[in-house]
Write a protein that holds these residues in place. Sequence first.
Motif, mmCIF file in Angstrom:
data_model
loop_
_atom_site.group_PDB
_atom_site.id
_atom_site.type_symbol
_atom_site.label_atom_id
_atom_site.label_comp_id
_atom_site.label_asym_id
_atom_site.label_seq_id
_atom_site.Cartn_x
_atom_site.Cartn_y
_atom_site.Cartn_z
ATOM 1 N N ASP A 26 38.905 -40.951 10.980
ATOM 2 C CA ASP A 26 38.183 -40.971 12.131
ATOM 3 C C ASP A 26 36.756 -40.235 12.267
ATOM 4 O OD1 ASP A 26 40.171 -42.734 13.168
ATOM 5 O OD2 ASP A 26 40.972 -40.869 14.557
ATOM 6 N N THR A 27 36.882 -39.183 11.721
ATOM 7 C CA THR A 27 35.553 -38.307 11.798
ATOM 8 C C THR A 27 34.925 -37.804 10.535
ATOM 9 O OG1 THR A 27 36.829 -36.170 11.598
ATOM 10 C CG2 THR A 27 36.790 -37.183 13.692
ATOM 11 N N GLY A 28 35.602 -37.854 9.299
ATOM 12 C CA GLY A 28 34.943 -37.368 8.046
ATOM 13 C C GLY A 28 34.682 -35.994 7.930
ATOM 14 N N GLY A 29 35.312 -35.242 9.112
ATOM 15 C CA GLY A 29 34.781 -33.912 9.225
ATOM 16 C C GLY A 29 35.805 -32.881 9.284
ATOM 17 N N VAL A 30 37.119 -32.988 8.488
ATOM 18 C CA VAL A 30 38.148 -32.033 8.391
ATOM 19 C C VAL A 30 38.587 -32.052 7.124
ATOM 20 C CG1 VAL A 30 39.103 -32.164 10.512
ATOM 21 C CG2 VAL A 30 40.050 -33.628 8.798
ATOM 22 N N HIS A 31 39.130 -30.652 6.797
ATOM 23 C CA HIS A 31 39.776 -30.423 5.356
ATOM 24 C C HIS A 31 41.196 -30.742 5.756
ATOM 25 C CE1 HIS A 31 36.382 -29.089 3.131
ATOM 26 N NE2 HIS A 31 36.113 -28.582 4.421
ATOM 27 N N THR A 32 41.972 -31.133 4.640
ATOM 28 C CA THR A 32 43.504 -31.433 4.881
ATOM 29 C C THR A 32 44.246 -30.365 3.869
ATOM 30 O OG1 THR A 32 43.261 -33.467 5.460
ATOM 31 C CG2 THR A 32 45.170 -32.797 5.154
ATOM 32 N N VAL A 33 45.176 -29.825 4.106
ATOM 33 C CA VAL A 33 46.253 -28.956 3.254
ATOM 34 C C VAL A 33 47.455 -29.308 3.657
ATOM 35 C CG1 VAL A 33 46.745 -26.719 2.862
ATOM 36 C CG2 VAL A 33 44.268 -27.074 3.378
ATOM 37 N N ALA A 34 48.424 -29.438 2.455
ATOM 38 C CA ALA A 34 49.703 -29.871 2.814
ATOM 39 C C ALA A 34 50.611 -29.043 1.770
ATOM 40 C CB ALA A 34 49.783 -31.318 2.515
ATOM 41 N N LEU A 35 51.807 -28.970 2.181
ATOM 42 C CA LEU A 35 52.666 -28.328 1.048
ATOM 43 C C LEU A 35 53.846 -29.671 0.752
ATOM 44 C CD1 LEU A 35 53.632 -25.399 0.398
ATOM 45 C CD2 LEU A 35 55.513 -25.556 1.773
ATOM 46 N N GLY A 36 53.804 -29.412 -0.543
ATOM 47 C CA GLY A 36 54.798 -30.507 -1.320
ATOM 48 C C GLY A 36 55.891 -30.039 -2.019
ATOM 49 N N GLN A 37 56.796 -31.049 -2.273
ATOM 50 C CA GLN A 37 58.044 -30.778 -3.042
ATOM 51 C C GLN A 37 58.503 -31.785 -3.625
ATOM 52 O OE1 GLN A 37 61.760 -29.325 -0.778
ATOM 53 N NE2 GLN A 37 61.958 -28.093 -2.495
ATOM 54 N N ARG A 38 58.382 -31.965 -5.224
ATOM 55 C CA ARG A 38 58.456 -32.783 -6.111
ATOM 56 C C ARG A 38 57.376 -34.062 -5.335
ATOM 57 N NH1 ARG A 38 62.078 -35.149 -9.866
ATOM 58 N NH2 ARG A 38 60.384 -36.359 -10.163
ATOM 59 N N ASN A 39 57.700 -35.133 -4.981
ATOM 60 C CA ASN A 39 56.786 -36.265 -4.463
ATOM 61 C C ASN A 39 56.720 -36.452 -2.937
ATOM 62 O OD1 ASN A 39 59.000 -37.512 -4.117
ATOM 63 N ND2 ASN A 39 58.357 -39.209 -5.450
ATOM 64 N N GLN A 40 57.118 -35.390 -2.383
ATOM 65 C CA GLN A 40 56.990 -35.484 -0.840
ATOM 66 C C GLN A 40 56.314 -34.536 -0.201
ATOM 67 O OE1 GLN A 40 59.568 -37.281 1.470
ATOM 68 N NE2 GLN A 40 59.221 -38.701 -0.293
#
Lengths: 241, 241
Positions: free
Chosen positions: A128-142
């Motif tokens: 929507d905005t092109g203005g954020v950073h995204t961070v996630a926690l993953g386990q295997r491929n989830q």
Amino acid sequence: MEKAVTGWGIHRYGPQSGIERFDDILISELLVKIVSDGRELGSSWCSPMHLDELAVGFLLTSGKITRADELAGIKVDEENQVVYVDLRTLDPRAEKSAEKKPQDVKIYAQDVLDLMKQLLQSSQLHRDTGGVHTVALGQRNQLLIYREDIGRHNAVDKVLGYCLLHGISIEDKVLVLSGRVSSEIMSKAIRMGVKCLVSRSAVTDEACRMAREQGITLLGFTRGARFNIYSGIDRIIVEEE
Amino acid sequence: MEKAVTGWGIHRYGPQSGIERFDDILISELLVKIVSDGRELGSSWCSPMHLDELAVGFLLTSGKITRADELAGIKVDEENQVVYVDLRTLDPRAEKSAEKKPQDVKIYAQDVLDLMKQLLQSSQLHRDTGGVHTVALGQRNQLLIYREDIGRHNAVDKVLGYCLLHGISIEDKVLVLSGRVSSEIMSKAIRMGVKCLVSRSAVTDEACRMAREQGITLLGFTRGARFNIYSGIDRIIVEEE
């Protein structure tokens, strides 16, 4: 809760159309203070979601607490943009629970690609905005959880704060980032026991140096079917077709 | 001077090749302190070029000085990563020189597109490492100066520091940025009298609000032949073909 985005009437210039009116969506930004016992511990311009996690992550990654039981309470005052944290130990008798040493994380090349794909698809705000950073926690491929913020650091703090609040171990999982890995991001990760970072973007020389010293797996420029391995290649598993 | 980039032997994963060795170039990062009279005024992880400009820009945009004659001297100690600044007034009799009020900047749509094109072409570092932000000062369709840094804020400080050191007025020129315009970037710009900001990326709602309050022209998502006008449309001139 303040909204993550704000609608604005703006104008747009294009080669054929010239200047025309346009209803746009801008990413919201909010100055939030973290206060303990009447004292301001820090403040940050951030995206106005998950402020409890942001505060907890900030306390963790700035070394003000190291365990969940050092946090007795947390209260978000949305109206005044303050998060009040109570740092008196919740239960002074609480022992660090008998730790089951988590297994070391293994990283399948295909999982890395899948995690990054999910990260980019998850972020409606980014689209929507092109203005954020995204961070996630993953386990295997989830992806287990993802958080967004106008600040790279804030997004990392939110994910790490979430993990503390929900008793989720980090050592056996993968931190996935849309943005650059600088030494400051790497410091946060090291402090929290992250063993593997996967970024869509570049990594700095200092971050690479720190990762090698600490035996952390650091992957960058994860795009399409490719990535670079800056450190910790021993955890990477390539499965033959 | 430390190098802007560092060569590293890394590995690369690709779908056909699997894992193979690769000589990569990483963007360098350096922790630099700014010291005055034995006191640390600030420190920043930054790219190791133009540290004098970075220090002057920091002094300016943090409000520690407002004019060139408040800065008596500056010395970069590269080995120890310190910039020493002398804030005793150079010439106490120095009057603010009789200011010729600069003309307000006019912004031709085509010039905006040309400036952004030049900005992206200028950055060899960006092409090599993908890890820097670029900021430039433009006049009509010419970039006068551009600076790069791992930090968006640092790159802005370097350009503004350069202007002070070289007596270049900012009010009648355009600040061109590769990165996002947050409220903190906008604060720096307002403090320095910037009248027009052009970004390749998003702007936050707070930055937009500040620009409208201060009558600053703020353009974002300048890509190809298009841009968005968030504030200050009255300065934009579209010439008919």
